[in-house]
Design a protein around this motif. Sequence first.
Motif, short mmCIF file in Angstrom:
data_model
loop_
_atom_site.label_atom_id
_atom_site.label_comp_id
_atom_site.label_asym_id
_atom_site.label_seq_id
_atom_site.Cartn_x
_atom_site.Cartn_y
_atom_site.Cartn_z
N LYS A 1 -3.09 -3.96 -6.23
CA LYS A 1 -3.55 -3.16 -5.09
C LYS A 1 -3.38 -3.99 -3.81
O LYS A 1 -3.49 -5.22 -3.84
N ASN B 1 -4.17 11.55 -0.75
CA ASN B 1 -5.21 10.52 -0.89
C ASN B 1 -5.54 9.91 0.45
O ASN B 1 -4.71 9.85 1.36
N MET C 1 -7.58 6.66 0.24
CA MET C 1 -8.40 5.70 -0.51
C MET C 1 -9.09 4.70 0.42
O MET C 1 -10.24 4.32 0.19
N GLY C 2 -8.38 4.26 1.45
CA GLY C 2 -8.98 3.30 2.39
C GLY C 2 -8.99 1.88 1.88
O GLY C 2 -9.92 1.10 2.16
N LEU C 3 -7.97 1.53 1.11
CA LEU C 3 -7.78 0.16 0.62
C LEU C 3 -8.97 -0.40 -0.16
O LEU C 3 -9.41 -1.53 0.12
N PRO C 4 -9.50 0.33 -1.14
CA PRO C 4 -10.52 -0.30 -2.00
C PRO C 4 -9.86 -1.43 -2.79
O PRO C 4 -8.81 -1.24 -3.41
N ASN D 1 2.21 -4.86 2.91
CA ASN D 1 2.04 -3.42 3.14
C ASN D 1 1.76 -3.16 4.62
O ASN D 1 0.65 -3.38 5.10
N CYS E 1 -0.15 1.52 5.32
CA CYS E 1 -1.31 2.29 4.84
C CYS E 1 -1.76 3.26 5.95
O CYS E 1 -2.09 2.82 7.05
N PRO E 2 -1.78 4.55 5.67
CA PRO E 2 -2.15 5.51 6.72
C PRO E 2 -3.64 5.84 6.75
O PRO E 2 -4.05 6.72 7.51
N ASN E 3 -4.43 5.16 5.93
CA ASN E 3 -5.77 5.68 5.64
C ASN E 3 -6.95 4.87 6.18
O ASN E 3 -8.07 5.04 5.71
N ASN F 1 5.92 4.50 1.43
CA ASN F 1 4.50 4.73 1.17
C ASN F 1 4.28 6.25 1.26
O ASN F 1 5.20 7.01 1.54
N SER F 2 3.07 6.67 1.02
CA SER F 2 2.79 8.11 1.10
C SER F 2 3.14 8.63 2.50
O SER F 2 3.18 7.86 3.47
C1 SIN Z 1 -5.09 3.43 0.44
O1 SIN Z 1 -5.75 2.55 -0.13
O2 SIN Z 1 -5.59 4.15 1.30
C2 SIN Z 1 -3.67 3.66 0.05
C3 SIN Z 1 -2.88 2.47 0.30
C4 SIN Z 1 -1.66 2.72 1.07
O3 SIN Z 1 -1.29 3.87 1.32
O4 SIN Z 1 -1.01 1.76 1.47
#
Ligand code: SIN
Length: 309
Positions: free
Chosen positions: A44, A68, A70-73, A124, A127-129, A190-191
């Motif tokens: 992760k 998603n 997730m916010g990098l948990p 990375n 991450c859009p979140n 990425n997404s």
């Molecule tokens: C996330 O943890 O929000 C996803 C990670 C990512 O899109 O890079």
Amino acid sequence: MDLSTSIAGVPFRLGLMNASGALCVTQAELEALGESAAGAIVTKSMTPLPREGNPLPRYVAIEGGSINSMGLPNLGYPAYVKLIPELKRFKKPVIASLAGLHPDDFLAGAKALNMAGPDLLEVNLSCPNIPGKPQIGYDFEETERLLSAIRDIVTVPFGVKLPPYFDPVHHQKIAEILQRVGVAFVTMINSVGNTLVVDPEREMVVIKPKGGFGGLGGRIIKPVALANVRALWKIWGDRIPIIGTGGVENGTDIFEHVLCGASAVQIGTVLVEEGPGVFARLEQELTECLEQKGYPSLMACRGKLREMD
Ligand code: SIN
């Protein structure tokens, strides 16, 4: 069938692995990837401190994919620094994914991870979140500045995970930057960030963070992923390996990514939906696909996509 590949001189038995984010946060999840047929273990994306991530619900499967936020948990990089040497017992490449909320996070993380000795480091920038934090990969100056600073710190081969781009000018620009920096590989995409899924019955968003905005993944984004892989392959050829990510559900999807120019492929949504057993299924389907097509190996079809005269 020879499904092997090599990224920055690191050999992979199978050019297929998890995308960072999919079932790779905890020690148990990472070990399950080690025990699976996956060709590598990707962690992760990690930050200096452990993070719970965004409030639930933050992942929902939808028709054709997933959304998603997730916010990098994650467990924080000190925990992964300890885990990485242990994961080497699975005898497959270990790829550490590094994120950050501030530029200094990336630099401190790069220093610490470099000592832990992953086979590859994936930075990375997409991450859009994280509420209030833009995707660095869309800021070309900051991308070059940050990656150059990381390059000056690490000895482990490092690459970057990029967001999707939607214009050839942007493909050209990012390709030039990454060449100047000298990245060893690129993972894309990425997404597709900041999309919105609506539940018309409840007249509501389907995830809680960011007012329902989140990253789109799964089959639905395959054409975007293939276009990005292809665009960079056409600029670089085999000079910088590309790990294709986005929309892979079956062996033919992997074949399509490699035809477009990918040297390896990552999976996200389908791994979350099926669990680590998916790697054995995809390996079998990919073998059958290549046999049917008459290719002797996965790399024999890399970049071979035909265009019309
Ligand atoms: C996330 O943890 O929000 C996803 C990670 C990512 O899109 O890079």
